[in-house]
Design a protein around this motif. Sequence first.
Motif, PDB file in Angstrom:
ATOM      1  N   ALA A 157       0.812  -1.213   0.000  1.00 61.05           N
ATOM      2  CA  ALA A 157       0.000   0.000   0.000  1.00 61.05           C
ATOM      3  C   ALA A 157       0.848   1.267   0.000  1.00 61.05           C
ATOM      4  CB  ALA A 157      -0.929   0.003   1.211  1.00 61.05           C
ATOM      5  N   HIS A 158       2.073   1.187   0.534  1.00 58.63           N
ATOM      6  CA  HIS A 158       2.867   2.408   0.718  1.00 58.63           C
ATOM      7  C   HIS A 158       4.237   2.366   0.042  1.00 58.63           C
ATOM      8  CE1 HIS A 158      -0.108   3.826   3.554  1.00 58.63           C
ATOM      9  NE2 HIS A 158      -0.008   2.695   4.231  1.00 58.63           N
ATOM     10  N   GLY A 159       4.464   1.388  -0.833  1.00 58.97           N
ATOM     11  CA  GLY A 159       5.750   1.293  -1.527  1.00 58.97           C
ATOM     12  C   GLY A 159       6.698   0.396  -0.765  1.00 58.97           C
ATOM     13  N   ALA A 160       6.716  -0.878  -1.107  1.00 56.39           N
ATOM     14  CA  ALA A 160       7.415  -1.879  -0.307  1.00 56.39           C
ATOM     15  C   ALA A 160       8.916  -1.618  -0.194  1.00 56.39           C
ATOM     16  CB  ALA A 160       7.159  -3.272  -0.880  1.00 56.39           C
ATOM     17  N   ALA A 161       9.591  -1.468  -1.318  1.00 49.68           N
ATOM     18  CA  ALA A 161      11.050  -1.366  -1.285  1.00 49.68           C
ATOM     19  C   ALA A 161      11.538  -0.128  -0.529  1.00 49.68           C
ATOM     20  CB  ALA A 161      11.621  -1.406  -2.702  1.00 49.68           C
ATOM     21  N   PRO A 162      11.058   1.064  -0.841  1.00 50.35           N
ATOM     22  CA  PRO A 162      11.550   2.226  -0.084  1.00 50.35           C
ATOM     23  C   PRO A 162      11.197   2.161   1.395  1.00 50.35           C
ATOM     24  CG  PRO A 162       9.786   2.868  -1.602  1.00 50.35           C
ATOM     25  CD  PRO A 162      10.173   1.481  -1.956  1.00 50.35           C
ATOM     26  N   ALA A 163      10.015   1.621   1.719  1.00 50.24           N
ATOM     27  CA  ALA A 163       9.614   1.518   3.125  1.00 50.24           C
ATOM     28  C   ALA A 163      10.535   0.577   3.881  1.00 50.24           C
ATOM     29  CB  ALA A 163       8.175   1.025   3.225  1.00 50.24           C
ATOM     30  N   LEU A 164      10.781  -0.593   3.332  1.00 51.44           N
ATOM     31  CA  LEU A 164      11.632  -1.568   3.999  1.00 51.44           C
ATOM     32  C   LEU A 164      13.071  -1.078   4.106  1.00 51.44           C
ATOM     33  CD1 LEU A 164      11.578  -4.326   5.337  1.00 51.44           C
ATOM     34  CD2 LEU A 164      12.031  -5.364   3.106  1.00 51.44           C
ATOM     35  N   MET A 165      13.556  -0.392   3.085  1.00 51.60           N
ATOM     36  CA  MET A 165      14.920   0.115   3.145  1.00 51.60           C
ATOM     37  C   MET A 165      15.062   1.238   4.174  1.00 51.60           C
ATOM     38  SD  MET A 165      16.491  -1.941   1.317  1.00 51.60           S
ATOM     39  CE  MET A 165      15.190  -3.198   1.390  1.00 51.60           C
ATOM     40  N   ARG A 166      14.023   2.056   4.344  1.00 53.90           N
ATOM     41  CA  ARG A 166      14.065   3.064   5.417  1.00 53.90           C
ATOM     42  C   ARG A 166      14.142   2.377   6.775  1.00 53.90           C
ATOM     43  NH1 ARG A 166      10.196   5.822   2.259  1.00 53.90           N
ATOM     44  NH2 ARG A 166       8.479   4.973   3.504  1.00 53.90           N
ATOM     45  N   GLN A 167      13.388   1.308   6.922  1.00 50.44           N
ATOM     46  CA  GLN A 167      13.374   0.591   8.191  1.00 50.44           C
ATOM     47  C   GLN A 167      14.734  -0.016   8.511  1.00 50.44           C
ATOM     48  OE1 GLN A 167      10.157  -2.150   7.541  1.00 50.44           O
ATOM     49  NE2 GLN A 167       8.578  -0.574   7.676  1.00 50.44           N
ATOM     50  N   VAL A 168      15.322  -0.732   7.558  1.00 47.68           N
ATOM     51  CA  VAL A 168      16.602  -1.390   7.852  1.00 47.68           C
ATOM     52  C   VAL A 168      17.732  -0.365   7.998  1.00 47.68           C
ATOM     53  CG1 VAL A 168      15.881  -3.517   6.710  1.00 47.68           C
ATOM     54  CG2 VAL A 168      17.205  -1.842   5.419  1.00 47.68           C
ATOM     55  N   SER A 169      17.629   0.761   7.302  1.00 52.41           N
ATOM     56  CA  SER A 169      18.669   1.783   7.401  1.00 52.41           C
ATOM     57  C   SER A 169      18.679   2.457   8.769  1.00 52.41           C
ATOM     58  CB  SER A 169      18.474   2.839   6.305  1.00 52.41           C
ATOM     59  OG  SER A 169      18.648   2.272   5.021  1.00 52.41           O
ATOM     60  N   ALA A 170      17.568   2.360   9.503  1.00 55.70           N
ATOM     61  CA  ALA A 170      17.460   3.015  10.811  1.00 55.70           C
ATOM     62  C   ALA A 170      17.937   2.135  11.963  1.00 55.70           C
ATOM     63  CB  ALA A 170      16.001   3.425  11.054  1.00 55.70           C
ATOM     64  N   LEU A 171      18.348   0.903  11.673  1.00 50.25           N
ATOM     65  CA  LEU A 171      18.697  -0.033  12.737  1.00 50.25           C
ATOM     66  C   LEU A 171      20.117   0.228  13.251  1.00 50.25           C
ATOM     67  CD1 LEU A 171      17.145  -3.299  11.266  1.00 50.25           C
ATOM     68  CD2 LEU A 171      16.090  -1.562  12.731  1.00 50.25           C
ATOM     69  N   ARG A 172      20.221   0.421  14.563  1.00 48.15           N
ATOM     70  CA  ARG A 172      21.503   0.731  15.196  1.00 48.15           C
ATOM     71  C   ARG A 172      21.684  -0.157  16.424  1.00 48.15           C
ATOM     72  NH1 ARG A 172      19.191   5.810  13.776  1.00 48.15           N
ATOM     73  NH2 ARG A 172      18.146   5.848  15.817  1.00 48.15           N
ATOM     74  N   THR A 173      22.672  -1.029  16.366  1.00 41.31           N
ATOM     75  CA  THR A 173      22.917  -1.961  17.468  1.00 41.31           C
ATOM     76  C   THR A 173      23.124  -1.230  18.792  1.00 41.31           C
ATOM     77  OG1 THR A 173      24.020  -3.403  15.878  1.00 41.31           O
ATOM     78  CG2 THR A 173      24.313  -3.929  18.195  1.00 41.31           C
ATOM     79  N   GLU A 174      23.740  -0.057  18.736  1.00 38.35           N
ATOM     80  CA  GLU A 174      24.032   0.670  19.975  1.00 38.35           C
ATOM     81  C   GLU A 174      22.767   1.090  20.730  1.00 38.35           C
ATOM     82  OE1 GLU A 174      24.915   3.551  16.468  1.00 38.35           O
ATOM     83  OE2 GLU A 174      25.143   1.416  16.949  1.00 38.35           O
ATOM     84  N   ASP A 175      21.615   1.062  20.076  1.00 42.92           N
ATOM     85  CA  ASP A 175      20.377   1.398  20.792  1.00 42.92           C
ATOM     86  C   ASP A 175      20.111   0.416  21.930  1.00 42.92           C
ATOM     87  OD1 ASP A 175      19.974   3.565  19.183  1.00 42.92           O
ATOM     88  OD2 ASP A 175      18.368   2.689  17.985  1.00 42.92           O
TER      89      ASP A 175
END
Length: 244
Positions: A157-175
């Motif tokens: 519904a919202h653009g699979a590839a850009p949405a998923l890439m935004r999600q994975v790009s935001a992942l930070r182990t230090e959190d």
Amino acid sequence: MLVHGIPTSPGLWRHVAPLVPGRCYAWEMRGYGHSIPEGQSADIGLSAQADYLLAWLRSREFTQPPVLVGHDLGGGVAQIAAVRDPGAFSALVLTNAVCYDSWPIPRVKAMRALAPALAHLPDVLLYPSFVQLLRQGHDSRERALESIGEHWAPYVAHGAAPALMRQVSALRTEDTTAIADRLPDLGLPAAVVWGDADRFQKADYGERLAADLGTRFNRIRDGRHFTPEDHPEEIAAAIRSVLP
């Protein structure tokens, strides 16, 4: 208060919520599910998600602090939120949650590295990888098929590839590593329940979490990653065990 992970949405809890007494809130992380558009201009990392969750809770009036339940990334959000404001919750339940340095998994690290290119993939090319990921995370084939339909819909519904890439790009182990040393002093009733055949979040990490939180490790034999969908009875039982 039920918090999902990636690549899922609040529907992850559809089989758990009916088994828990009282009112359940399946909280949607910003930039996921139907709020994917909000992720275009917001920090959607785990630390920020914990702040969003705490702000949402403060805007509501509860008769008593809720039990906080997290799976996968949602488990990381739950740990951070509980450390930042333990008085906001009556108990903590974690299932196959990211923690310490257990994440991102190698496949997600690869996606993050290639995110600028993968963000332009058409949905039809991304879909097989999505299906494979969810199938590997389920020990129930029936629930895997159901899960694919449930969680793919918001991406389409919202653009699979850009949405998923935004999600994975935001992942930070230090959190999660930044708050790990505070877990033993949290002082909240807790339950940790884990599919011990999880290929994504290993059971050793769950055992470490249970030890730090001062609770027993509840093992789901041969359970894989998506325990709220494959094993809702066990997850609901863990929640009921810490209800005030």
